[in-house]
Design a protein around this motif. Structure first.
Motif, mmCIF file in Angstrom:
data_model
loop_
_atom_site.group_PDB
_atom_site.id
_atom_site.type_symbol
_atom_site.label_atom_id
_atom_site.label_comp_id
_atom_site.label_asym_id
_atom_site.label_seq_id
_atom_site.Cartn_x
_atom_site.Cartn_y
_atom_site.Cartn_z
ATOM 1 N N LEU A 39 0.885 -1.293 -0.017
ATOM 2 C CA LEU A 39 0.015 0.068 -0.174
ATOM 3 C C LEU A 39 0.778 1.476 0.099
ATOM 4 O O LEU A 39 0.281 2.194 -0.604
ATOM 5 N N LEU A 40 1.843 1.367 1.104
ATOM 6 C CA LEU A 40 2.753 2.331 0.986
ATOM 7 C C LEU A 40 3.308 2.553 -0.376
ATOM 8 O O LEU A 40 3.694 3.717 -0.980
ATOM 9 N N ARG A 41 3.640 1.536 -1.067
ATOM 10 C CA ARG A 41 4.464 1.526 -2.346
ATOM 11 C C ARG A 41 3.677 2.233 -3.492
ATOM 12 O O ARG A 41 4.078 2.984 -4.196
ATOM 13 N N GLU A 42 2.516 1.653 -3.340
ATOM 14 C CA GLU A 42 1.300 2.449 -4.324
ATOM 15 C C GLU A 42 1.134 3.971 -4.017
ATOM 16 O O GLU A 42 1.149 4.624 -5.055
ATOM 17 N N GLN A 43 1.384 4.187 -2.765
ATOM 18 C CA GLN A 43 1.027 5.627 -2.546
ATOM 19 C C GLN A 43 2.204 6.289 -3.194
ATOM 20 O O GLN A 43 2.195 7.494 -3.572
ATOM 21 N N LEU A 44 3.302 6.106 -2.626
ATOM 22 C CA LEU A 44 4.573 6.601 -3.278
ATOM 23 C C LEU A 44 4.628 6.749 -4.798
ATOM 24 O O LEU A 44 5.229 7.722 -5.503
ATOM 25 N N ARG A 45 4.386 5.676 -5.239
ATOM 26 C CA ARG A 45 4.428 5.491 -6.927
ATOM 27 C C ARG A 45 3.460 6.662 -7.495
ATOM 28 O O ARG A 45 3.780 7.394 -8.305
ATOM 29 N N SER A 46 2.159 7.012 -6.769
ATOM 30 C CA SER A 46 1.283 7.854 -7.293
ATOM 31 C C SER A 46 2.063 9.105 -7.217
ATOM 32 O O SER A 46 1.654 10.227 -7.847
ATOM 33 N N ASN A 47 2.525 9.306 -5.959
ATOM 34 C CA ASN A 47 2.960 10.685 -5.594
ATOM 35 C C ASN A 47 4.165 11.024 -6.541
ATOM 36 O O ASN A 47 4.483 12.076 -6.891
ATOM 37 N N ILE A 48 5.056 10.149 -6.781
ATOM 38 C CA ILE A 48 6.286 10.278 -7.603
ATOM 39 C C ILE A 48 5.610 10.815 -9.005
ATOM 40 O O ILE A 48 6.357 11.520 -9.594
ATOM 41 N N THR A 49 4.669 9.867 -9.474
ATOM 42 C CA THR A 49 4.181 10.241 -10.932
ATOM 43 C C THR A 49 3.511 11.654 -11.065
ATOM 44 O O THR A 49 3.743 12.283 -11.881
ATOM 45 N N ALA A 50 2.946 11.864 -9.933
ATOM 46 C CA ALA A 50 2.324 13.421 -9.654
ATOM 47 C C ALA A 50 3.423 14.508 -9.670
ATOM 48 O O ALA A 50 3.166 15.541 -10.098
ATOM 49 N N THR A 51 4.583 14.261 -9.129
ATOM 50 C CA THR A 51 5.606 15.309 -8.749
ATOM 51 C C THR A 51 6.711 15.120 -9.512
ATOM 52 O O THR A 51 7.451 16.206 -9.624
ATOM 53 N N LEU A 52 7.459 13.835 -9.967
ATOM 54 C CA LEU A 52 8.432 13.717 -10.393
ATOM 55 C C LEU A 52 8.668 13.224 -11.803
ATOM 56 O O LEU A 52 9.679 12.904 -12.234
ATOM 57 N N SER A 53 7.682 13.202 -12.230
ATOM 58 C CA SER A 53 7.447 12.545 -13.777
ATOM 59 C C SER A 53 8.009 13.786 -14.623
ATOM 60 O O SER A 53 8.050 14.632 -14.271
ATOM 61 N N ASN A 54 8.430 13.150 -15.796
ATOM 62 C CA ASN A 54 8.788 14.256 -16.912
ATOM 63 C C ASN A 54 7.683 15.274 -17.168
ATOM 64 O O ASN A 54 8.036 16.319 -17.274
ATOM 65 N N GLU A 55 6.386 14.701 -17.108
ATOM 66 C CA GLU A 55 5.455 15.531 -17.428
ATOM 67 C C GLU A 55 5.057 16.479 -16.377
ATOM 68 O O GLU A 55 5.035 17.743 -16.676
ATOM 69 N N ALA A 56 5.306 16.233 -15.409
ATOM 70 C CA ALA A 56 5.145 17.092 -13.988
ATOM 71 C C ALA A 56 6.223 17.997 -13.930
ATOM 72 O O ALA A 56 5.833 19.090 -13.537
ATOM 73 N N LEU A 57 7.541 17.560 -14.105
ATOM 74 C CA LEU A 57 8.601 18.509 -14.136
ATOM 75 C C LEU A 57 8.376 19.552 -15.295
ATOM 76 O O LEU A 57 8.818 20.704 -15.187
ATOM 77 N N ALA A 58 7.954 19.025 -16.346
ATOM 78 C CA ALA A 58 7.803 19.942 -17.528
ATOM 79 C C ALA A 58 6.728 21.113 -17.262
ATOM 80 O O ALA A 58 6.851 22.255 -17.518
ATOM 81 N N ILE A 59 5.718 20.781 -16.436
ATOM 82 C CA ILE A 59 4.536 21.586 -15.867
ATOM 83 C C ILE A 59 5.184 22.580 -15.092
ATOM 84 O O ILE A 59 4.895 23.823 -15.147
ATOM 85 N N LYS A 60 5.920 21.869 -14.305
ATOM 86 C CA LYS A 60 6.628 22.965 -13.313
ATOM 87 C C LYS A 60 7.683 23.876 -13.706
ATOM 88 O O LYS A 60 7.614 25.215 -13.085
#
Length: 80
Positions: A39-60
């Motif tokens: 469960l923790l891994r899934e939460q971290l994965r969604s957080n990473i996707t939301a904040t550290l993915s290439n798309e999220a960095l591009a928006i930032k």
């Protein structure tokens, strides 16, 4: 007293399972910890996707995702 037919129908109720088995290497607490880790891994994965993915960095940084990909693969901004 159970008759054979009833025993065969309900055999799973009487079978040893989990840490009751002699060859078991895990205990119930370990299973709970493993499931909590999932469960923790899934939460971290969604957080990473939301904040550290290439798309999220591009928006930032207000650039395209391809610009982020080029930076990460050292195609551009090599001098930094």
């Amino acid at each position: 007293m159970l008759y054979r037919q009833e025993y065969l129908i309900r055999a799973k109720e009487f079978a040893a399972r989990g840490e009751d088995l002699p060859q078991s290497k895990l205990c119930n607490e370990a299973i709970t910890a493993i499931r909590n880790a999932k469960l923790l891994r899934e939460q971290l994965r969604s957080n990473i996707t939301a904040t550290l993915s290439n798309e999220a960095l591009a928006i930032k940084y207000n650039v395209t995702a391809r610009t982020i990909e080029r930076i990460l693969s050292n195609e551009t901004w090599v001098h930094v």
